[in-house]
Scaffold this motif. Sequence first.
Motif, PDB file in Angstrom:
ATOM      1  N   PRO A   1       0.815  -1.332   0.118  1.00  0.00           N
ATOM      2  CA  PRO A   1       0.109  -0.260  -0.042  1.00  0.00           C
ATOM      3  C   PRO A   1       0.888   1.250  -0.030  1.00  0.00           C
ATOM      4  O   PRO A   1       0.240   2.142  -0.521  1.00  0.00           O
ATOM      5  N   CYS A   2       1.898   1.295   0.576  1.00  0.00           N
ATOM      6  CA  CYS A   2       2.857   2.368   0.612  1.00  0.00           C
ATOM      7  C   CYS A   2       3.519   2.849  -0.610  1.00  0.00           C
ATOM      8  O   CYS A   2       3.894   3.983  -0.831  1.00  0.00           O
ATOM      9  N   ASN A   3       3.332   1.846  -1.646  1.00  0.00           N
ATOM     10  CA  ASN A   3       3.875   2.055  -2.827  1.00  0.00           C
ATOM     11  C   ASN A   3       2.895   1.950  -3.926  1.00  0.00           C
ATOM     12  O   ASN A   3       3.388   2.304  -5.284  1.00  0.00           O
TER      13      ASN A   3
ATOM     14  N   GLY B   1       5.857  -5.161   0.906  1.00  0.00           N
ATOM     15  CA  GLY B   1       5.029  -4.654   1.492  1.00  0.00           C
ATOM     16  C   GLY B   1       4.917  -5.094   3.048  1.00  0.00           C
ATOM     17  O   GLY B   1       4.950  -6.207   3.406  1.00  0.00           O
ATOM     18  N   GLU B   2       5.555  -4.117   3.968  1.00  0.00           N
ATOM     19  CA  GLU B   2       5.803  -4.283   5.337  1.00  0.00           C
ATOM     20  C   GLU B   2       4.598  -5.125   6.289  1.00  0.00           C
ATOM     21  O   GLU B   2       4.989  -5.991   6.835  1.00  0.00           O
ATOM     22  N   THR B   3       3.484  -4.400   5.862  1.00  0.00           N
ATOM     23  CA  THR B   3       2.270  -4.940   6.581  1.00  0.00           C
ATOM     24  C   THR B   3       1.582  -6.444   6.169  1.00  0.00           C
ATOM     25  O   THR B   3       0.924  -6.867   6.948  1.00  0.00           O
ATOM     26  N   LEU B   4       1.765  -6.772   4.624  1.00  0.00           N
ATOM     27  CA  LEU B   4       1.418  -7.938   4.431  1.00  0.00           C
ATOM     28  C   LEU B   4       2.051  -9.135   4.462  1.00  0.00           C
ATOM     29  O   LEU B   4       1.635 -10.253   4.363  1.00  0.00           O
TER      30      LEU B   4
ATOM     31  N   GLY C   1       1.217   6.932   0.203  1.00  0.00           N
ATOM     32  CA  GLY C   1       2.515   7.232   1.107  1.00  0.00           C
ATOM     33  C   GLY C   1       2.929   6.028   1.855  1.00  0.00           C
ATOM     34  O   GLY C   1       2.333   5.284   2.266  1.00  0.00           O
ATOM     35  N   HIS C   2       4.310   6.136   2.520  1.00  0.00           N
ATOM     36  CA  HIS C   2       4.649   5.366   3.533  1.00  0.00           C
ATOM     37  C   HIS C   2       4.255   6.040   4.870  1.00  0.00           C
ATOM     38  O   HIS C   2       3.791   7.138   5.012  1.00  0.00           O
ATOM     39  N   CYS C   3       4.494   5.034   5.855  1.00  0.00           N
ATOM     40  CA  CYS C   3       4.441   5.642   7.542  1.00  0.00           C
ATOM     41  C   CYS C   3       5.019   6.783   7.776  1.00  0.00           C
ATOM     42  O   CYS C   3       6.050   7.087   7.198  1.00  0.00           O
ATOM     43  N   MET C   4       4.226   7.671   8.179  1.00  0.00           N
ATOM     44  CA  MET C   4       4.506   9.127   8.543  1.00  0.00           C
ATOM     45  C   MET C   4       5.122   9.730   9.760  1.00  0.00           C
ATOM     46  O   MET C   4       5.484  10.458   9.994  1.00  0.00           O
TER      47      MET C   4
ATOM     48  N   THR D   1      10.877   3.126   9.787  1.00  0.00           N
ATOM     49  CA  THR D   1      12.128   2.800   8.676  1.00  0.00           C
ATOM     50  C   THR D   1      12.020   3.289   7.352  1.00  0.00           C
ATOM     51  O   THR D   1      12.781   3.659   6.765  1.00  0.00           O
ATOM     52  N   ALA D   2      10.980   3.461   6.992  1.00  0.00           N
ATOM     53  CA  ALA D   2      10.708   3.921   5.757  1.00  0.00           C
ATOM     54  C   ALA D   2      11.040   5.416   5.666  1.00  0.00           C
ATOM     55  O   ALA D   2      12.039   5.956   4.686  1.00  0.00           O
ATOM     56  N   SER D   3      10.671   6.218   6.589  1.00  0.00           N
ATOM     57  CA  SER D   3      11.061   7.856   6.435  1.00  0.00           C
ATOM     58  C   SER D   3      12.692   7.657   6.721  1.00  0.00           C
ATOM     59  O   SER D   3      13.342   8.434   6.196  1.00  0.00           O
TER      60      SER D   3
HETATM   61 FE1  FES Z   1       5.137   0.809   4.716  1.00  0.00          FE
HETATM   62 FE2  FES Z   1       5.353   1.390   7.405  1.00  0.00          FE
HETATM   63  S1  FES Z   1       3.923  -0.125   6.383  1.00  0.00           S
HETATM   64  S2  FES Z   1       6.254   2.139   5.367  1.00  0.00           S
END
Ligand code: FES
Length: 580
Positions: free
Chosen positions: A57-59, A89-92, A197-200, A204-206
């Motif tokens: 989802p972040c991408n 995808g980090e969450t899935l 977007g990615h986690c705000m 780790t993404a930021s």
């Molecule tokens: Fe994708 Fe946090 S789940 S950046």
Amino acid sequence: MTRVGSDTGRRSAAWFGSSGRTGFIYRSWVRAEGFTPEVFDGRPVIGIASSESELTPCNSHLGRVAEAVKRGVWQAGGFPLEFPTMSLGETLLRPTAMLYRNLMAMEVEESLRANPLDGVVLLSGCDKTTPAMLMGAASVDMPAILVTGGPMLRGRWHGRDIGSGTDVWRLTEEQRAGRLSAEDVLEAETCMNRSNGHCMTMGTASTMACMAEALGMSLKGSAAVPAADAGRLRIGQLAGQRIVEMVRSGGPRPSEVMTRDAFENAIRANAAIGGSTNAVIHLVAIAGRVGVRLDLEDFDQLAGEVPLLVDLMPSGSWLMEDFYDAGGLPVVLAELARAGMLHEDAGTVSGISMGEQVAGSTTWRPDVVHPMADPVQPPGSGTAVLRGNLCPDGAVLKVSAASPHLLRHRGRAVVFDSLEDYLDKSESDELDVAADDVLVLRYAGPRGYPGMPEVGNLPLPAKILRDGVTDMVRISDARMSGTGYGTVVLHVAPEAAAGGPLALVRTGDVVVLDVAARRLDIEVADGELAERRTAWSPPAPVADRGWTRLYVDHVLQANHGCDLDFLVGSSGDGVPRENH
Ligand code: FES
């Protein structure tokens, strides 16, 4: 008539500059996409490596960024060709996205080398996609710029900001303690992630977006621009223009940008932003691809001089949108430069030095990016590297996310051999645990799980939570989400599955954590430990085929970046042999 097939000496000319049957085949099939012959007139061919995926989802919005990159490439006289890469995808992803970081890096590397590309713009976002892109591109070493998809807008719930990840832990712990209803939490679930977007948070993404910028691999200010801001597309367009110039001028290449000095800049920047502990593993792995050796002590030494300047969750209060308002990473790097803590001569993909790039940047929001004279936390609040008889090859702890009163702690170990075992028992009042015990989770390292999941910040036992306790010392060979917090010792090396001393700890042993002294020990005599080792046997193999087998057989320990041993280094951008 347009002249095609000119030999520019570029990689792409080995395909599109060919005469006879082979040139016919290379050009004709691309023309099936509707291009006119001018695209083969010798202009730079630019790959746009996109990790867009609805399963990440972040991408999922990277297609729009790719279109902006294409605009820039066409504008500058290049020929853009977008292609998909693996996406993480980090969450899935199960068991953990980290199991696949090296697979994605390998896929990016091989895709770049095997295709008629002169340069590449790498599109990433979610946690592992940024290091994977940088690792793959570094091993090919063709001109490359990384553009992330940008952070989400800030989460809003009940009139206040909530941060992705960080508030997931907070809210669900509140629910477990009986202080929030299921309806409240469901409502927060809807309100947290409001845009692409990615986690705000500074997860780790930021963090990795900031690391790419600090390394010089992204354009100025790129990391903080929200995904929903028009500036994100402008960054994409500028990257498209710039990569064409880079190919025309012969670089710089990743190995010329990501030097030892650049990594030292990134390590210091990570301390100043309160970045994720995952950055340690990823930076070591990226550095390995360009022949730069980073040791854990480099992180402790360099980061130890730097105060925390950025007040973002999970260490602080604000979110990436506020960081953007404040001026983003250039402000942080400029503060480091003014304090003599930045290698200003380090190169960037912009073609100017890092010092020139950030010169004059000042904060618009001193409540978000503090000046060096008034930091959020003093030097040494970043990632501490621990050694001791429990972690002879090191372990890490994020000081800014820990509870000060637990940074020096002596407690009884309560040991769990799997996450599932812990989760089964942690809700029960029968669990023999007290607030000053030390929770130990093992067999959750790179080989053991496999993939080293982000479970090190174990949720506290229910009966402890009900007493109003919000933190305990937790130790594991796992990782922690960059959005997580707590007094959590991570990345214990060697891991238990590789026979590290963590495998020998027993419930009831006394654990001593002393962050100031950088020590983590168990009070068990050497002779007793030797006896326990003789009685220990390694766990059964977790896989007998496929990627997981390859991974487990070749993954390096956390202190070496968890790359596969045979992927360390570079094979260059040499053109593979012709096949027609
Ligand atoms: Fe994708 Fe946090 S789940 S950046």
